[in-house]
Design a protein around this motif. Sequence first.
Motif, PDB file in Angstrom:
ATOM      1  N   ASN A 292      13.908  68.448 122.322  1.00  0.00           N
ATOM      2  CA  ASN A 292      14.593  67.376 122.701  1.00  0.00           C
ATOM      3  C   ASN A 292      15.870  68.144 122.833  1.00  0.00           C
ATOM      4  OD1 ASN A 292      13.953  68.480 119.989  1.00  0.00           O
ATOM      5  ND2 ASN A 292      16.652  67.526 119.512  1.00  0.00           N
ATOM      6  N   LEU A 293      17.044  67.215 123.029  1.00  0.00           N
ATOM      7  CA  LEU A 293      18.406  68.486 123.933  1.00  0.00           C
ATOM      8  C   LEU A 293      18.508  68.657 122.292  1.00  0.00           C
ATOM      9  CD1 LEU A 293      19.885  65.317 126.399  1.00  0.00           C
ATOM     10  CD2 LEU A 293      18.765  67.640 127.000  1.00  0.00           C
ATOM     11  N   PHE A 294      20.299  69.757 122.285  1.00  0.00           N
ATOM     12  CA  PHE A 294      20.585  70.247 121.590  1.00  0.00           C
ATOM     13  C   PHE A 294      22.045  69.845 121.747  1.00  0.00           C
ATOM     14  CE2 PHE A 294      19.038  73.411 122.917  1.00  0.00           C
ATOM     15  CZ  PHE A 294      19.589  74.666 121.545  1.00  0.00           C
ATOM     16  N   PHE A 295      22.929  69.760 121.474  1.00  0.00           N
ATOM     17  CA  PHE A 295      24.702  69.781 121.384  1.00  0.00           C
ATOM     18  C   PHE A 295      25.119  70.708 120.310  1.00  0.00           C
ATOM     19  CE2 PHE A 295      22.719  66.045 122.078  1.00  0.00           C
ATOM     20  CZ  PHE A 295      23.026  65.489 122.758  1.00  0.00           C
ATOM     21  N   ILE A 296      26.012  71.808 121.398  1.00  0.00           N
ATOM     22  CA  ILE A 296      26.744  72.740 121.114  1.00  0.00           C
ATOM     23  C   ILE A 296      28.427  72.736 121.106  1.00  0.00           C
ATOM     24  CG2 ILE A 296      27.326  75.303 120.743  1.00  0.00           C
ATOM     25  CD1 ILE A 296      24.559  75.992 121.595  1.00  0.00           C
ATOM     26  N   SER A 297      29.280  72.812 119.964  1.00  0.00           N
ATOM     27  CA  SER A 297      30.973  72.809 119.798  1.00  0.00           C
ATOM     28  C   SER A 297      31.451  72.952 118.282  1.00  0.00           C
ATOM     29  CB  SER A 297      30.701  71.366 119.899  1.00  0.00           C
ATOM     30  OG  SER A 297      32.088  70.854 119.853  1.00  0.00           O
ATOM     31  N   ASP A 396      20.106  69.148 115.587  1.00  0.00           N
ATOM     32  CA  ASP A 396      20.719  68.141 116.883  1.00  0.00           C
ATOM     33  C   ASP A 396      21.772  68.891 117.844  1.00  0.00           C
ATOM     34  OD1 ASP A 396      17.668  66.743 116.795  1.00  0.00           O
ATOM     35  OD2 ASP A 396      19.223  65.245 115.479  1.00  0.00           O
ATOM     36  N   VAL A 397      22.226  68.579 116.329  1.00  0.00           N
ATOM     37  CA  VAL A 397      24.238  69.986 116.915  1.00  0.00           C
ATOM     38  C   VAL A 397      24.551  70.471 116.483  1.00  0.00           C
ATOM     39  CG1 VAL A 397      26.293  68.475 117.350  1.00  0.00           C
ATOM     40  CG2 VAL A 397      24.539  67.371 117.085  1.00  0.00           C
ATOM     41  N   LEU A 398      25.090  71.584 116.578  1.00  0.00           N
ATOM     42  CA  LEU A 398      25.189  72.876 115.624  1.00  0.00           C
ATOM     43  C   LEU A 398      27.033  72.857 116.652  1.00  0.00           C
ATOM     44  CD1 LEU A 398      22.573  74.724 117.373  1.00  0.00           C
ATOM     45  CD2 LEU A 398      22.019  74.350 115.142  1.00  0.00           C
ATOM     46  N   ILE A 399      27.782  72.773 115.353  1.00  0.00           N
ATOM     47  CA  ILE A 399      28.844  73.441 115.421  1.00  0.00           C
ATOM     48  C   ILE A 399      29.203  74.719 114.438  1.00  0.00           C
ATOM     49  CG2 ILE A 399      31.047  72.302 113.978  1.00  0.00           C
ATOM     50  CD1 ILE A 399      29.783  70.270 115.854  1.00  0.00           C
ATOM     51  N   VAL A 400      29.344  75.927 115.490  1.00  0.00           N
ATOM     52  CA  VAL A 400      29.911  76.792 115.636  1.00  0.00           C
ATOM     53  C   VAL A 400      31.393  77.070 114.772  1.00  0.00           C
ATOM     54  CG1 VAL A 400      28.566  77.607 117.942  1.00  0.00           C
ATOM     55  CG2 VAL A 400      30.969  77.267 118.211  1.00  0.00           C
ATOM     56  N   PRO A 401      31.722  78.419 114.260  1.00  0.00           N
ATOM     57  CA  PRO A 401      32.645  78.723 113.098  1.00  0.00           C
ATOM     58  C   PRO A 401      34.213  78.903 114.635  1.00  0.00           C
ATOM     59  CG  PRO A 401      31.194  80.071 113.343  1.00  0.00           C
ATOM     60  CD  PRO A 401      30.216  78.843 114.135  1.00  0.00           C
ATOM     61  N   ASN A 402      33.482  79.165 115.477  1.00  0.00           N
ATOM     62  CA  ASN A 402      35.073  79.355 116.782  1.00  0.00           C
ATOM     63  C   ASN A 402      34.242  79.616 118.111  1.00  0.00           C
ATOM     64  OD1 ASN A 402      34.048  82.446 117.230  1.00  0.00           O
ATOM     65  ND2 ASN A 402      34.548  82.276 114.510  1.00  0.00           N
ATOM     66  N   LEU A 403      35.013  79.591 118.914  1.00  0.00           N
ATOM     67  CA  LEU A 403      35.196  79.391 120.261  1.00  0.00           C
ATOM     68  C   LEU A 403      34.006  81.175 120.788  1.00  0.00           C
ATOM     69  CD1 LEU A 403      37.166  78.341 123.380  1.00  0.00           C
ATOM     70  CD2 LEU A 403      36.617  80.740 123.193  1.00  0.00           C
ATOM     71  N   GLU A 404      34.599  81.811 120.470  1.00  0.00           N
ATOM     72  CA  GLU A 404      33.099  83.217 120.811  1.00  0.00           C
ATOM     73  C   GLU A 404      32.102  82.788 120.355  1.00  0.00           C
ATOM     74  OE1 GLU A 404      36.592  86.893 120.552  1.00  0.00           O
ATOM     75  OE2 GLU A 404      36.359  86.367 118.454  1.00  0.00           O
ATOM     76  N   ALA A 405      31.802  82.713 118.726  1.00  0.00           N
ATOM     77  CA  ALA A 405      30.423  81.910 118.534  1.00  0.00           C
ATOM     78  C   ALA A 405      29.691  81.245 119.587  1.00  0.00           C
ATOM     79  CB  ALA A 405      30.797  82.082 116.743  1.00  0.00           C
ATOM     80  N   GLY A 406      30.559  80.009 119.654  1.00  0.00           N
ATOM     81  CA  GLY A 406      29.831  79.425 120.183  1.00  0.00           C
ATOM     82  C   GLY A 406      29.733  79.633 121.709  1.00  0.00           C
ATOM     83  N   ASN A 407      31.316  80.728 122.191  1.00  0.00           N
ATOM     84  CA  ASN A 407      30.513  80.640 124.273  1.00  0.00           C
ATOM     85  C   ASN A 407      29.636  81.981 123.590  1.00  0.00           C
ATOM     86  OD1 ASN A 407      31.568  82.796 126.282  1.00  0.00           O
ATOM     87  ND2 ASN A 407      32.249  80.593 126.541  1.00  0.00           N
ATOM     88  N   MET A 408      29.346  82.874 122.720  1.00  0.00           N
ATOM     89  CA  MET A 408      28.015  83.758 122.813  1.00  0.00           C
ATOM     90  C   MET A 408      26.775  82.993 122.597  1.00  0.00           C
ATOM     91  SD  MET A 408      29.572  87.364 120.948  1.00  0.00           S
ATOM     92  CE  MET A 408      31.056  86.513 120.224  1.00  0.00           C
ATOM     93  N   LEU A 409      26.726  82.111 121.757  1.00  0.00           N
ATOM     94  CA  LEU A 409      25.507  81.011 121.549  1.00  0.00           C
ATOM     95  C   LEU A 409      24.617  80.482 122.733  1.00  0.00           C
ATOM     96  CD1 LEU A 409      23.143  80.084 119.634  1.00  0.00           C
ATOM     97  CD2 LEU A 409      24.920  78.127 118.897  1.00  0.00           C
ATOM     98  N   ALA A 410      25.841  79.998 123.635  1.00  0.00           N
ATOM     99  CA  ALA A 410      25.428  79.146 124.598  1.00  0.00           C
ATOM    100  C   ALA A 410      24.831  79.793 125.886  1.00  0.00           C
ATOM    101  CB  ALA A 410      26.616  77.980 124.826  1.00  0.00           C
ATOM    102  N   LYS A 411      25.595  81.039 126.169  1.00  0.00           N
ATOM    103  CA  LYS A 411      25.528  81.950 127.141  1.00  0.00           C
ATOM    104  C   LYS A 411      24.367  82.411 127.782  1.00  0.00           C
ATOM    105  CE  LYS A 411      30.078  81.828 129.457  1.00  0.00           C
ATOM    106  NZ  LYS A 411      31.320  83.073 129.417  1.00  0.00           N
ATOM    107  N   GLN A 412      23.680  82.932 125.604  1.00  0.00           N
ATOM    108  CA  GLN A 412      22.883  83.431 125.138  1.00  0.00           C
ATOM    109  C   GLN A 412      21.807  83.180 125.812  1.00  0.00           C
ATOM    110  OE1 GLN A 412      20.173  82.737 122.543  1.00  0.00           O
ATOM    111  NE2 GLN A 412      19.342  84.586 123.315  1.00  0.00           N
TER     112      GLN A 412
END
Length: 474
Positions: A292-297, A396-412
């Motif tokens: 299924n889809l999941f969401f990162i923010s 389904d939705v992952l809320i990251v602690p900060n932009l750097e963590a989220g950006n690295m997670l999404a690009k990985q």
Amino acid sequence: MSALSHRNTTFDELVVGQTASIERPVTANDLYVFAHASGNTNPMHMPGADINHDGKSDTVAPSLWVGSLVSSVLGTVLPGSGTLYNSQTFRFPGRAHLGDRLKISVRCLEKRKKPHALFETRVEKSDGTLILEGVAEVEAPNITIIEEKRNLPLLLLDQHDHFSALVERCKRLPAMPTAIVIPDDANSLGGALLSMREGLIEPILIGSRSRIQRAADSLEADISALQLIDIEDHAAAAKQAVAMVNAREARAVMKGNVHSDELLGQVVKKDGLRGSRRISHVFVMDAPTRNNLFFISDAAINIAPDLVTKIDIVQNAIDLALACGLKTPKVGILAAVETVNVNMPSTLEAAALAKMADRGQITGALVDGPLAMDNAVDTEAARTKGIVSSVAGHADVLIVPNLEAGNMLAKQLTFVARAEAAGLVVGAKAPVILTSRADNDKARLASCAVAQLYDYWRQHGEALGDDVLAQAAE
């Protein structure tokens, strides 16, 4: 011998007339894997084949793939481990199609000079239709082998059906007038034109007429019928796009070949598209390992959000998940560990957000945290850690602690795990499609579909309908 192990049948134990069978479906993954392994890319064997263009699937499973299933019985069931092929004959009186359930059977016909044995081989559909028959000569094993159940390495296929389901759903809606800021390169203009052809958007091109025309020429695309507002300056183009949304001449803004800061600077002005909440960005991810889809923010706008900002980030992400058809999204607030640690502020904020959801201050979803990435998305990891939660292992939705963590997670996920990513800015008065300049046409198309669904949800207070997405998840 454990329930997860299997004992073979040696030549001396083999009895003429002895039978064995297994059942399995024909899946799209099977056809893709066989095409890669064999090099046979006959379009008749590809999922979605419609050779005669009648709207019905013409996909036929390759006959030699069907034949290969016989070895799964001979090599793992009867005689089982240690069996070696000498010869095999095949006749194919029928065809297998995508979705068919097959029964693969073998029967010992004759024992020859040790260790040689003959087997009748058959493959039938669930309704009894014969699609394969033949005879195999094998060397049966001479020694007893007890084989534990083998877990093969995970095989990732580069296919993403969930975005296709979103696009198909959006085709039920009228095209959304969308102001596209500086679409003066092949990527940004190509994505906009693709989304237009798919019926998702009605593009309004804002930028340098000459540069946009050069991009169109490079694509061999005719844009003469499209509205084009000739503005050289990037900030002025972004301001014009925002003004058109406020004047209801457009319902969404799309980033072209322009820096995000230049576009968002106009969006967040008092006379821009600022709403009652802090705006945030949500990546919508379609990964090969997920059903299924999941969401990162938030991985693109808020650099180091405090608790107040995170409240809006969580609610914005929930709203988008609801708009995309999830009934009750499960939200995991990520941290490095899954326990509250006073020396790690992200764990304290995660626990506060979870409690706020319990008390109705965040609505529309189940929220839990802090959760580490592994136990947020993997049930076995959550079970090993002893976490009892309706969210852990199923987020389904992952809320990251900060932009750097989220950006690295999404690009990985995008560049290592081969996920596809759509992106949308939420919390403003209208959807803002914030794609990367490196995004391909498919990512831009998916982002437009997500924007359509979010716009519909904002207007109607409910999702467009989850029938298409539910079918894709199955």
